[in-house]
Design a protein around this motif. Structure first.
Motif, mmCIF file in Angstrom:
data_model
loop_
_atom_site.group_PDB
_atom_site.id
_atom_site.type_symbol
_atom_site.label_atom_id
_atom_site.label_comp_id
_atom_site.label_asym_id
_atom_site.label_seq_id
_atom_site.Cartn_x
_atom_site.Cartn_y
_atom_site.Cartn_z
ATOM 1 N N GLY A 76 0.833 -1.417 0.159
ATOM 2 C CA GLY A 76 -0.113 0.113 -0.070
ATOM 3 C C GLY A 76 0.974 1.120 -0.073
ATOM 4 N N HIS A 77 1.950 1.256 0.569
ATOM 5 C CA HIS A 77 2.980 2.432 0.523
ATOM 6 C C HIS A 77 3.233 3.097 -0.995
ATOM 7 N N GLN A 78 3.319 4.168 -0.988
ATOM 8 C CA GLN A 78 3.538 4.971 -2.370
ATOM 9 C C GLN A 78 5.421 5.201 -2.377
ATOM 10 N N GLY A 79 6.045 4.884 -1.327
ATOM 11 C CA GLY A 79 7.414 5.019 -1.218
ATOM 12 C C GLY A 79 8.150 3.792 -0.719
ATOM 13 N N ASN A 80 9.393 3.636 -0.711
ATOM 14 C CA ASN A 80 10.057 2.477 -0.118
ATOM 15 C C ASN A 80 9.659 2.466 1.312
ATOM 16 N N VAL A 81 9.614 1.199 1.752
ATOM 17 C CA VAL A 81 9.265 0.767 3.186
ATOM 18 C C VAL A 81 10.705 0.531 3.798
ATOM 19 N N LEU A 82 10.888 1.657 4.997
ATOM 20 C CA LEU A 82 11.911 1.629 5.589
ATOM 21 C C LEU A 82 12.068 0.802 7.018
ATOM 22 N N ASP A 83 11.209 0.373 7.567
ATOM 23 C CA ASP A 83 11.015 -0.090 8.862
ATOM 24 C C ASP A 83 9.667 -0.918 8.973
ATOM 25 N N ILE A 84 9.776 -2.251 9.727
ATOM 26 C CA ILE A 84 8.657 -3.136 9.729
ATOM 27 C C ILE A 84 8.770 -3.616 11.330
ATOM 28 N N LYS A 85 7.663 -3.627 12.078
ATOM 29 C CA LYS A 85 7.758 -4.034 13.335
ATOM 30 C C LYS A 85 6.299 -4.819 13.591
ATOM 31 N N TRP A 86 6.458 -6.150 14.197
ATOM 32 C CA TRP A 86 5.232 -6.911 14.782
ATOM 33 C C TRP A 86 4.935 -6.377 15.948
ATOM 34 N N ASN A 87 3.538 -6.082 16.103
ATOM 35 C CA ASN A 87 2.961 -5.933 17.604
ATOM 36 C C ASN A 87 3.308 -7.103 18.492
ATOM 37 N N PRO A 88 3.998 -6.636 19.570
ATOM 38 C CA PRO A 88 4.454 -7.826 20.595
ATOM 39 C C PRO A 88 3.322 -8.579 21.314
ATOM 40 N N PHE A 89 2.107 -7.853 21.023
ATOM 41 C CA PHE A 89 0.941 -8.617 21.718
ATOM 42 C C PHE A 89 -0.080 -9.249 20.588
ATOM 43 N N PHE A 90 -0.058 -8.890 19.594
ATOM 44 C CA PHE A 90 -1.058 -9.542 18.475
ATOM 45 C C PHE A 90 -0.069 -9.696 17.502
ATOM 46 N N GLU A 91 -0.034 -11.109 17.167
ATOM 47 C CA GLU A 91 0.707 -11.814 16.152
ATOM 48 C C GLU A 91 0.567 -11.487 14.834
ATOM 49 N N ASN A 92 -0.638 -11.003 14.449
ATOM 50 C CA ASN A 92 -1.142 -10.633 13.165
ATOM 51 C C ASN A 92 -1.070 -9.123 12.878
ATOM 52 N N ILE A 93 -0.718 -8.368 13.705
ATOM 53 C CA ILE A 93 -0.732 -6.945 13.594
ATOM 54 C C ILE A 93 0.747 -6.436 13.207
ATOM 55 N N ILE A 94 0.868 -6.004 12.263
ATOM 56 C CA ILE A 94 2.277 -5.078 11.979
ATOM 57 C C ILE A 94 2.313 -3.763 11.526
ATOM 58 N N ALA A 95 3.122 -3.206 11.970
ATOM 59 C CA ALA A 95 3.263 -1.855 11.597
ATOM 60 C C ALA A 95 4.333 -1.489 10.465
ATOM 61 N N SER A 96 4.245 -0.494 9.707
ATOM 62 C CA SER A 96 5.279 -0.056 8.414
ATOM 63 C C SER A 96 5.564 1.240 8.596
ATOM 64 N N CYS A 97 6.634 1.793 8.071
ATOM 65 C CA CYS A 97 6.894 3.132 7.809
ATOM 66 C C CYS A 97 7.496 3.422 6.580
ATOM 67 N N SER A 98 7.589 4.580 5.910
ATOM 68 C CA SER A 98 8.052 4.519 4.396
ATOM 69 C C SER A 98 8.504 5.954 4.230
ATOM 70 N N GLU A 99 9.089 6.095 2.993
ATOM 71 C CA GLU A 99 9.259 7.409 2.495
ATOM 72 C C GLU A 99 8.475 8.234 2.024
ATOM 73 N N ASP A 100 7.200 7.413 1.882
ATOM 74 C CA ASP A 100 5.677 8.442 1.676
ATOM 75 C C ASP A 100 5.553 9.039 2.800
ATOM 76 N N THR A 101 5.993 9.336 3.756
ATOM 77 C CA THR A 101 5.676 10.021 4.934
ATOM 78 C C THR A 101 4.758 9.327 6.104
ATOM 79 N N SER A 102 4.149 8.004 5.485
ATOM 80 C CA SER A 102 3.198 7.488 6.354
ATOM 81 C C SER A 102 3.713 6.410 7.294
ATOM 82 N N VAL A 103 2.804 6.210 8.146
ATOM 83 C CA VAL A 103 2.977 4.919 9.053
ATOM 84 C C VAL A 103 1.724 4.206 9.010
ATOM 85 N N ARG A 104 1.733 2.972 8.566
ATOM 86 C CA ARG A 104 0.582 2.186 8.386
ATOM 87 C C ARG A 104 0.632 0.980 9.289
#
Length: 472
Positions: A76-104
Motif C-alpha cells: 500500500g505504500h507509495q514510497g520505499n518501506v524503511l522499517d517494519i515491526k510486529w506488535n508484541p501482543f497481536f501476532e497478526n498486527i504489523i506496523a510499517s513506515c515509509s519514504e511516503d511520510t506515512s506509518v501504516r
C-alpha cells in the motif's frame, strides 16, 4: 561472574538446514540502515524490492522452502518501506513506515496472505518527511512510536488512530530508539552526535551525552540494569561499543574497540540471559558477550562465523523458541545476493533432555500490562510475565480493534502536522495547486452567499424593529 562459571561460555550458533531456510525472497536493495525484517512465532516479514512504491512480504514461519515468484505482498505504500515491526501482543498486527511520510498498521489474515494487500487497518499521517524508524511500546498494545526525517518522534494512540504527543528535542535525523523494561523511558541515538534519555510522555530530556570520542549509532537499554549500551565509531573510525549509566551520561562507564571494519554494528540484548549479540551489517559473523553489573562489565564469550554477509537480522520472541533444544536466541539472517533467509539458533549445550529451568526465567509474555489511555495518563507497569515451561500453549484472546477514522487535521502541540506534508512529485504539486485553487474559489463563493444572507437578515431585523412599536 567469571567466565569459568558462566553457563553461557559454550553457547554456539547453529544454522538451519536448507529445508528450514526461506529461498527466492526478493530482499530489498535499499541501503537504509535497518533490518528490513521482523519475525514473531507465527510470521516472518521481509521488505522486498518492488517497482513503484514500497512493499513487504509476510510468510508463515512454518512455511519454509522456495518462495513462489508471484507470492502476494503488502503493497500500500507509495514510497520505499524503511522499517517494519510486529506488535508484541497481536501476532497478526504489523506496523510499517515509509519514504511516503506515512506509518501504516496492517492486519494479516490467519494463515498469511492469499492476494496482495493494499488496504491498511490504519494510515497514520503526521510526519512532514520520510519516516525511518518505528517502535511498539513494550507494555501497552496500542502505543506506537515513529521517528521521521523531520527530526520529530510522534507517539500514536492506536485506540483513536491519532498522534497524541510530539517529541521535538532532536536537531538531526534520529537513528534508533529503545525502551526500558516498563516503557517509562526512551533512549535515542541521533545524527547530531547526541545520546538522549527521554521521559516520553512529557518529552523532557532527562540525560544527554555529547559523544566526542564515541560517535553513537545505535542504542539499547540493558533490561533492568539501569544501563545503556551503544554501538558506533571511535575518532579513529574503528567500530566501538560503550556502556553508560542511564542516570549519568556525562561519561561512559567503559568503551571497547571491536575492529576496523566500516559496517554498522547492530546490538541485540537478551535480558533473560544477560547476553549481548553484536552483528555488523555486511559481516558474516555475530559476536556474543555476557554483561555483568560489576567489572569487567562485558565478558566476551564467542563468535558465530559464516561466509555469507548479512543485510539485516530478525529476532524471534522468546515464546517462539525451541526450549527442548536449549535454544536461547534465534536470528533470521537476510542474505541479499542469494535471496535467502536463514535461521541461526543460539544453543546452550546440555546433556539432559528435561526442561532447563535456569536458562528460561519468567519472561515478557504476550499480554499487554496496560491500555494506551492508562499509559498516557502516567501509569507505568512492568510486562506481564509468562513461563516457557509448557511451551507457548495459551493463545491470546485479545482482538485488535482499529478506530473508524475520518480524514481530518492532525494537531499536536498546536501545529497541524498534515498541513506540512509536502508533495513528492511535480504532478502531485500541480494537483495540490489546482485543488487549492478550487477550494479558494469555493470559499469565495460561500463568503459572497453568506454576505448576501447577512444583509437580508439585517434588513429583516430592521423591519421587525420598525413594525413592533406600532403593534404595541
Amino acid at each position: 561472574m567469571s567466565l569459568s562459571f558462566s553457563k553461557f561460555r559454550n553457547v554456539y550458533g547453529k544454522v538451519g538446514n536448507r529445508e528450514h531456510c526461506f529461498d527466492g525472497v526478493p530482499i530489498t536493495k535499499n541501503v537504509h540502515d535497518n533490518h528490513f525484517c521482523a519475525v514473531n512465532s507465527t510470521f516472518l516479514a521481509v521488505v522486498t524490492e518492488s517497482a513503484g512504491g514500497g512493499s513487504f512480504i509476510v510468510i508463515p514461519v512454518s512455511q519454509c522452502g522456495r518462495l513462489d515468484s508471484h507470492y502476494p505482498k503488502v503493497c500500500g505504500h507509495q514510497g520505499n518501506v524503511l522499517d517494519i515491526k510486529w506488535n508484541p501482543f497481536f501476532e497478526n498486527i504489523i506496523a510499517s513506515c515509509s519514504e511516503d511520510t506515512s506509518v501504516r498498521v496492517w492486519e494479516i489474515p490467519e494463515g498469511g496472505l492469499r492476494r496482495n494487500m493494499t488496504e491498511a487497518v490504519l494510515e497514520l499521517y503526521g510526519h512532514s518527511r520520510r519516516v525511518g524508524v518505528i517502535e511498539w511500546h513494550p507494555t501497552s498494545s496500542a502505543i506506537l512510536f515513529s521517528a521521521g526525517y523531520d527530526y520529530k518522534v510522534l507517539i500514536w494512540n492506536l485506540e483513536i488512530g491519532e498522534p497524541v504527543k510530539m517529541i521535538d528535542c532532536h536537531t538531526d535525523v534520529i537513528l534508533s530508539m529503545s525502551f526500558n523494561t516498563d516503557g517509562s523511558l526512551l533512549a535515542t541515538s541521533c545524527k547530531d552526535k547526541k545520546l538522549r534519555v527521554i521521559e516520553p510522555r512529557s518529552g523532557a530530556v532527562l540525560q544527554q551525552a555529547s559523544c566526542k570520542n564515541h560517535r553513537v549509532n545505535r542504542v539499547v537499554f540493558l533490561g533492568n540494569m539501569k544501563r545503556l549500551l551503544t554501538t558506533g565509531f571511535s575518532r579513529w573510525n574503528t567500530r566501538q561499543i560503550a556502556l553508560w549509566d542511564q542516570e549519568d551520561l556525562s561519561m561512559p562507564i567503559m568503551e571497547e574497540d571491536i575492529d576496523g571494519l566500516s559496517g554498522l554494528l547492530f546490538p541485540f540484548y537478551d535480558a533473560d540471559t544477560h547476553m549481548l549479540y553484536l552483528a555488523g551489517k555486511g559481516d558474516g559473523n555475530i559476536r556474543y558477550f555476557e554483561i555483568t553489573t560489576e567489572k569487567p562489565f562485558l565478558q566476551y564469550l564467542m563468535e558465530f562465523r559464516s561466509p555469507a554477509p548479512q543485510k539485516g537480522l530478525g529476532v524471534m520472541p522468546k515464546h517462539g523458541l525451541d526450549v527442548g533444544a536449549c535454544e536461547v536466541y534465534r536470528f533470521y539472517k537476510l542474505v541479499t545476493l542469494k535471496g535467502l533467509i536463514e535461521p541461526i539458533s543460539m544453543i546452550v549445550p546440555r546433556r539432559s533432555d528435561t526442561y532447563q529451568e535456569d536458562l528460561y526465567p519468567m519472561t515478557a509474555g504476550t499480554e499487554p500490562a496496560l491500555s494506551a489511555s492508562e499509559w498516557l495518563s502516567g501509569i507505568n507497569r512492568d510486562p506481564v510475565l509468562m513461563s516457557l515451561k509448557e511451551g507457548y500453549q495459551r493463545p491470546n484472546q485479545l482482538v485488535f480493534k482499529a478506530p473508524v477514522k475520518e480524514k481530518k487535521s492532525v494537531v499536536v502541540n498546536g501545529i497541524d502536522l498534515l498541513e506540512n506534508v509536502p508533495p513528492r512529485t511535480e504532478n502531485e504539486l500541480l494537483r495540490m495547486f489546482f485543488r487549492q485553487q478550487d477550494e479558494l474559489r469555493r470559499l469565495k463563493e460561500e463568503l459572497t452567499i453568506k454576505d448576501v444572507r447577512i444583509r437580508q437578515l439585517e434588513l429583516e431585523l430592521n423591519n421587525l424593529k420598525n413594525v413592533s412599536p406600532n403593534n404595541v
